[in-house]
Design a protein around this motif. Structure first.
Motif, PDB file in Angstrom:
ATOM      1  N   THR A  36       0.890  -1.313   0.566  1.00 13.99           N
ATOM      2  CA  THR A  36      -0.312  -0.099  -0.017  1.00 13.99           C
ATOM      3  C   THR A  36       1.103   1.277  -0.113  1.00 13.99           C
ATOM      4  O   THR A  36       0.828   2.245  -1.019  1.00 13.99           O
ATOM      5  N   VAL A  37       1.636   1.015   0.765  1.00 10.68           N
ATOM      6  CA  VAL A  37       2.654   2.600   0.891  1.00 10.68           C
ATOM      7  C   VAL A  37       3.239   2.424  -0.412  1.00 10.68           C
ATOM      8  O   VAL A  37       3.514   3.389  -1.239  1.00 10.68           O
ATOM      9  N   MET A  38       3.861   1.498  -0.567  1.00 10.06           N
ATOM     10  CA  MET A  38       4.931   2.336  -2.491  1.00 10.06           C
ATOM     11  C   MET A  38       4.232   1.775  -3.081  1.00 10.06           C
ATOM     12  O   MET A  38       4.224   3.434  -3.893  1.00 10.06           O
ATOM     13  N   SER A  39       2.774   1.677  -3.639  1.00 10.03           N
ATOM     14  CA  SER A  39       2.391   1.885  -4.798  1.00 10.03           C
ATOM     15  C   SER A  39       1.798   3.274  -4.345  1.00 10.03           C
ATOM     16  O   SER A  39       1.191   3.579  -5.846  1.00 10.03           O
ATOM     17  N   ALA A  40       1.091   4.263  -3.340  1.00 11.85           N
ATOM     18  CA  ALA A  40       0.666   4.975  -3.043  1.00 11.85           C
ATOM     19  C   ALA A  40       1.430   6.026  -3.532  1.00 11.85           C
ATOM     20  O   ALA A  40       1.220   7.344  -3.835  1.00 11.85           O
ATOM     21  N   TYR A  41       2.599   5.857  -2.809  1.00 14.77           N
ATOM     22  CA  TYR A  41       3.728   6.459  -3.081  1.00 14.77           C
ATOM     23  C   TYR A  41       3.681   6.972  -4.612  1.00 14.77           C
ATOM     24  O   TYR A  41       4.275   8.075  -4.843  1.00 14.77           O
ATOM     25  N   GLN A  42       4.371   6.136  -5.505  1.00 10.35           N
ATOM     26  CA  GLN A  42       4.482   6.194  -6.636  1.00 10.35           C
ATOM     27  C   GLN A  42       3.705   6.305  -7.297  1.00 10.35           C
ATOM     28  O   GLN A  42       3.668   7.474  -8.791  1.00 10.35           O
ATOM     29  N   PHE A  43       2.128   6.371  -7.028  1.00 12.11           N
ATOM     30  CA  PHE A  43       0.087   6.806  -7.968  1.00 12.11           C
ATOM     31  C   PHE A  43       1.092   8.138  -7.626  1.00 12.11           C
ATOM     32  O   PHE A  43       0.506   8.494  -8.927  1.00 12.11           O
ATOM     33  N   ILE A  44       0.938   9.048  -6.133  1.00  6.81           N
ATOM     34  CA  ILE A  44       1.089  10.144  -5.890  1.00  6.81           C
ATOM     35  C   ILE A  44       1.934  10.651  -6.671  1.00  6.81           C
ATOM     36  O   ILE A  44       2.226  12.108  -7.134  1.00  6.81           O
ATOM     37  N   ALA A  45       3.500  10.643  -6.849  1.00  2.94           N
ATOM     38  CA  ALA A  45       4.615  10.336  -7.257  1.00  2.94           C
ATOM     39  C   ALA A  45       4.595  10.736  -8.229  1.00  2.94           C
ATOM     40  O   ALA A  45       4.659  12.120  -9.238  1.00  2.94           O
ATOM     41  N   GLU A  46       3.869   9.831  -9.201  1.00  2.60           N
ATOM     42  CA  GLU A  46       2.809  10.012 -11.113  1.00  2.60           C
ATOM     43  C   GLU A  46       2.791  11.174 -11.220  1.00  2.60           C
ATOM     44  O   GLU A  46       2.163  11.664 -12.514  1.00  2.60           O
ATOM     45  N   GLY A  47       1.111  11.084 -10.490  1.00  2.69           N
ATOM     46  CA  GLY A  47       0.087  12.063 -10.680  1.00  2.69           C
ATOM     47  C   GLY A  47       0.406  13.427  -9.992  1.00  2.69           C
ATOM     48  O   GLY A  47      -1.749  13.536 -10.965  1.00  2.69           O
ATOM     49  N   GLY A  48       0.487  13.051  -9.241  1.00  7.97           N
ATOM     50  CA  GLY A  48       0.065  14.589  -8.583  1.00  7.97           C
ATOM     51  C   GLY A  48      -0.694  14.054  -7.647  1.00  7.97           C
ATOM     52  O   GLY A  48      -2.077  13.596  -7.583  1.00  7.97           O
ATOM     53  N   MET A  51       8.313  -2.894  -6.947  1.00  7.34           N
ATOM     54  CA  MET A  51       8.017  -4.058  -7.126  1.00  7.34           C
ATOM     55  C   MET A  51       7.105  -4.554  -5.306  1.00  7.34           C
ATOM     56  O   MET A  51       6.944  -3.741  -4.349  1.00  7.34           O
ATOM     57  N   MET A  52       6.346  -5.435  -6.094  1.00  8.13           N
ATOM     58  CA  MET A  52       5.371  -5.921  -4.889  1.00  8.13           C
ATOM     59  C   MET A  52       5.527  -6.927  -4.818  1.00  8.13           C
ATOM     60  O   MET A  52       5.347  -8.418  -5.216  1.00  8.13           O
ATOM     61  N   ILE A  53       5.915  -7.875  -3.546  1.00  9.41           N
ATOM     62  CA  ILE A  53       6.495  -9.054  -3.826  1.00  9.41           C
ATOM     63  C   ILE A  53       5.759  -9.481  -2.444  1.00  9.41           C
ATOM     64  O   ILE A  53       5.720  -9.224  -0.951  1.00  9.41           O
ATOM     65  N   ASP A  54       4.294 -10.785  -2.570  1.00  9.50           N
ATOM     66  CA  ASP A  54       3.949 -10.336  -1.631  1.00  9.50           C
ATOM     67  C   ASP A  54       3.049  -9.336  -1.639  1.00  9.50           C
ATOM     68  O   ASP A  54       2.185  -9.919  -0.379  1.00  9.50           O
ATOM     69  N   SER A  55       2.013  -8.401  -2.168  1.00  6.59           N
ATOM     70  CA  SER A  55       1.855  -7.160  -1.411  1.00  6.59           C
ATOM     71  C   SER A  55       0.013  -7.728  -0.731  1.00  6.59           C
ATOM     72  O   SER A  55       0.286  -8.701  -1.830  1.00  6.59           O
ATOM     73  N   ASN A  56      -0.454  -7.356  -0.687  1.00 12.04           N
ATOM     74  CA  ASN A  56      -2.051  -8.039  -0.224  1.00 12.04           C
ATOM     75  C   ASN A  56      -2.509  -6.421  -1.140  1.00 12.04           C
ATOM     76  O   ASN A  56      -2.398  -6.683  -1.853  1.00 12.04           O
ATOM     77  N   TRP A  57      -4.099  -6.799  -0.994  1.00  4.19           N
ATOM     78  CA  TRP A  57      -4.920  -6.277  -1.955  1.00  4.19           C
ATOM     79  C   TRP A  57      -4.811  -4.953  -1.206  1.00  4.19           C
ATOM     80  O   TRP A  57      -5.714  -3.820  -1.669  1.00  4.19           O
ATOM     81  N   GLY A  58      -4.143  -4.316   0.519  1.00  2.00           N
ATOM     82  CA  GLY A  58      -3.592  -3.268   0.953  1.00  2.00           C
ATOM     83  C   GLY A  58      -4.228  -2.912   1.963  1.00  2.00           C
ATOM     84  O   GLY A  58      -5.203  -3.617   2.581  1.00  2.00           O
ATOM     85  N   THR A 117     -10.492   1.773  -6.951  1.00  2.00           N
ATOM     86  CA  THR A 117      -9.655   3.286  -6.533  1.00  2.00           C
ATOM     87  C   THR A 117     -10.563   3.975  -5.547  1.00  2.00           C
ATOM     88  O   THR A 117     -10.522   5.427  -5.542  1.00  2.00           O
ATOM     89  N   SER A 118     -10.944   3.597  -5.419  1.00  2.00           N
ATOM     90  CA  SER A 118     -12.238   4.998  -4.037  1.00  2.00           C
ATOM     91  C   SER A 118     -11.479   4.813  -2.999  1.00  2.00           C
ATOM     92  O   SER A 118     -11.521   5.958  -1.996  1.00  2.00           O
ATOM     93  N   THR A 119      -9.902   4.487  -3.035  1.00  2.00           N
ATOM     94  CA  THR A 119      -8.780   4.777  -1.657  1.00  2.00           C
ATOM     95  C   THR A 119      -7.337   4.350  -2.914  1.00  2.00           C
ATOM     96  O   THR A 119      -7.043   4.446  -3.075  1.00  2.00           O
ATOM     97  N   TYR A 120      -6.324   5.701  -2.102  1.00  2.00           N
ATOM     98  CA  TYR A 120      -5.294   4.824  -2.344  1.00  2.00           C
ATOM     99  C   TYR A 120      -4.564   4.159  -1.496  1.00  2.00           C
ATOM    100  O   TYR A 120      -3.336   4.086  -1.502  1.00  2.00           O
ATOM    101  N   ALA A 121      -5.152   3.688  -0.245  1.00  2.00           N
ATOM    102  CA  ALA A 121      -4.567   2.607   0.281  1.00  2.00           C
ATOM    103  C   ALA A 121      -4.885   1.593  -0.641  1.00  2.00           C
ATOM    104  O   ALA A 121      -5.528   0.572   0.262  1.00  2.00           O
ATOM    105  N   SER A 122      -4.578   1.332  -1.458  1.00  2.00           N
ATOM    106  CA  SER A 122      -5.115  -0.131  -2.562  1.00  2.00           C
ATOM    107  C   SER A 122      -4.365  -0.135  -3.662  1.00  2.00           C
ATOM    108  O   SER A 122      -4.482   0.231  -4.832  1.00  2.00           O
ATOM    109  N   PRO A 123      -3.156  -1.054  -2.889  1.00  2.00           N
ATOM    110  CA  PRO A 123      -2.390  -1.623  -4.603  1.00  2.00           C
ATOM    111  C   PRO A 123      -3.143  -1.413  -5.559  1.00  2.00           C
ATOM    112  O   PRO A 123      -2.663  -1.479  -6.758  1.00  2.00           O
ATOM    113  N   PRO A 124      -3.809  -2.924  -6.112  1.00  4.17           N
ATOM    114  CA  PRO A 124      -4.997  -2.787  -7.405  1.00  4.17           C
ATOM    115  C   PRO A 124      -5.488  -0.984  -7.694  1.00  4.17           C
ATOM    116  O   PRO A 124      -5.335  -1.089  -9.078  1.00  4.17           O
ATOM    117  N   GLY A 125      -5.661  -0.209  -6.908  1.00  7.46           N
ATOM    118  CA  GLY A 125      -6.236   1.151  -7.337  1.00  7.46           C
ATOM    119  C   GLY A 125      -4.922   1.954  -8.089  1.00  7.46           C
ATOM    120  O   GLY A 125      -4.932   2.770  -8.506  1.00  7.46           O
TER     121      GLY A 125
END
Length: 477
Positions: free
Chosen positions: A156-168, A195-202, A383-391
């Motif tokens: 959740t942390v890493m995907s949210a970070y990159q998501f916001i870093a790229e999209g603002g 890298m999502m290494i056995d990440s859960n759904w968030g 996509t209803s939250t950014y605490a969600s790797p699939p989103g």
């Protein structure tokens, strides 16, 4: 055609396994045999090189340890950053394992409490602490590329970070978001890979999956509805492994979805009251949810019934103990867990947070069709939250590696994350017999040694992916 061929993977004839290894050559974006091949003796010797480490102060309450080879080579130009959403990861296995393979690795803890007494971590604050780490690595001598590694809740942390870093910040303020991100998250420096290494759904989805629909009173965790109590033998529970009927599973999941929706509405109403100056405090308020802590020990239904979330929908590369690979429907090898209800416990069963933190970190919307079966999850608004790797991965473009460990239920999230990801360079594979911590699941083995050294298999796979020539060439600084 592949899916039909391999739906009985455990008993496949050798000639079929051989054919599937050949088929893997035709799936370069998913799988390249050279990417996961076992290291040569020379490479194995290099992995035993001494690792040195040093303390890094990233921010108040945010300690880090930099692991690096004693004699850095070309791989050390790539730095991997590892942080969990709440746990202590200063000595996580990836810190030393990847450093032994030649990479610089920064492992850090965020400021979230590590005691487990409360769920005090606000995702927005944690993302600022990731920013401090990425900024530090960008300035570190010899570092050309920064790659984020998210394990479990760290996904959740890493995907949210990159998501916001790229999209603002506009990306995390869209209409469907339960929580709109603050201005403080503007200008995050992006990483070069994820890298999502056995990440859960968030964090949010795992909270959803942990909600006990049998709880009758939001002020008490001790009053449960027997008709929805998954620990009632009459409903299918067995300590040695439960089998819930489709009728009970449907009723349980529909009630779980309804309680989740009610909790979000209640939290939103409380926040409106706080903002209007009518709350119990001016800034926030306690938010305690009985039977809803997102810890693995409180995940419900699928953790007791291994027939749920049991296998992937599609055929993917599965890495075996001997280094061979088959492209097949990937089954879990896990055993049943969580045989005691935690709902009556405040410490072990209740989500203990605040209104703002709940909406920021733990809330996700579901539809009327919410549920899951042997192969997939449905009805979750990712996509209803950014605490969600699939989103989040729907807004990430950098190279992406997704690995799932078949000795644990969170392996199935890998397929969802990979399918929804929009990165052009994305790879997926599964490690046969690995636990959530990548170690060998000995209790899952049909015979001792059947799954080999899954920790080594996992990090060798990561090594090959990171070391692929020109993967990060376009991002060189």
């Amino acid at each position: 055609m592949i899916r039909g061929t391999v739906s009985r993977a455990v008993t496949m004839p050798k000639r079929v396994r051989s054919l599937l290894r050949v088929l893997a050559l035709a799936l370069p974006l998913i799988w390249a045999p050279s990417t996961w091949a076992a290291p040569t003796p020379m490479a194995a010797a290099a992995q035993r090189e001494t690792v040195r480490n040093s303390f890094v102060h990233l921010a108040n309450g945010v300690p880090g340890v930099l692991y690096e080879p004693a004699q850095p080579g070309p791989k050390a130009q790539t730095a991997v950053f590892i942080m969990h959403s709440s746990a202590d990861y200063l000595t996580f296995s990836g810190c030393t394992e990847l450093a032994r393979r030649g990479y610089r690795v920064l492992c850090a803890n965020n400021s979230t409490s590590k005691s487990g007494v409360s769920n005090d971590g606000a995702l927005d604050q944690v993302l600022l602490e990731v920013k401090a780490a990425v900024t530090w690595l960008r300035r570190a001598p010899g570092v050309e590329h920064v790659v984020l590694l998210g394990h479990s809740g760290g996904g959740t942390v890493m995907s949210a970070y990159q998501f916001i870093a790229e999209g603002g910040v506009t990306a995390c303020r869209t209409a469907e978001k339960i929580w709109k991100c603050p201005d403080s998250l503007a200008g995050l420096p992006a990483a070069d890979g994820l890298m999502m290494i056995d990440s859960n759904w968030g964090l949010a989805a795992m909270t959803l999956f942990s909600i006990d629909p049998a709880v009758r009173d939001e002020a008490r965790g001790t009053t449960l509805d027997p008709a929805l109590d998954m620990y009632e033998p009459a409903n299918g529970f067995r300590e040695t492994g439960s089998t819930y009927s489709p009728i009970f599973a449907k009723a349980f999941l529909q009630a779980e979805g309804r309680r989740n929706t009610a909790l979000i509405s209640h939290a939103e109403a409380m926040l409106a009251s706080i903002d209007a100056g009518k709350g119990p405090y001016r800034d926030d308020a306690p938010f305690v949810v009985p039977g809803a802590i997102l810890l693995g020990s409180n995940n419900k239904l699928f953790s007791q019934d291994v027939g749920l979330m049991a296998h992937t929908r599609k055929a993917w590369p599965l890495i075996h103990a001997d280094g061979s690979v088959t492209v097949q429907i990937v089954p879990t090898v896990r055993v049943a867990e969580n045989v005691r209800s935690q709902s009556p416990s405040l410490i072990r069963g209740a989500l203990k947070t605040t209104v703002r933190n709940y909406l920021n970190s733990y809330a996700i919307r579901t539809g009327a069709d919410f549920g899951y079966d042997a192969q997939s999850v449905r009805g979750v608004e990712w996509t209803s939250t950014y605490a969600s790797p699939p989103g989040n991965v729907q807004g990430v473009s950098v190279p992406l590696l997704v690995l799932g460990m078949t000795g644990h239920w969170e392996f199935l999230a890998a397929e969802t994350i990979y399918d929804l990801a929009r990165s052009r360079d994305k790879s997926i594979a599964f490690i046969e017999g690995a636990t959530h911590l990548y170690t060998t699941c000995s209790k899952c083995e049909p015979h001792p040694g059947a799954f080999g050294d899954t920790l080594a298999t996992t990090y060798d796979a990561i090594d090959r992916w990171l070391a692929k020539p020109k993967r990060f060439a376009s991002n060189q600084k």
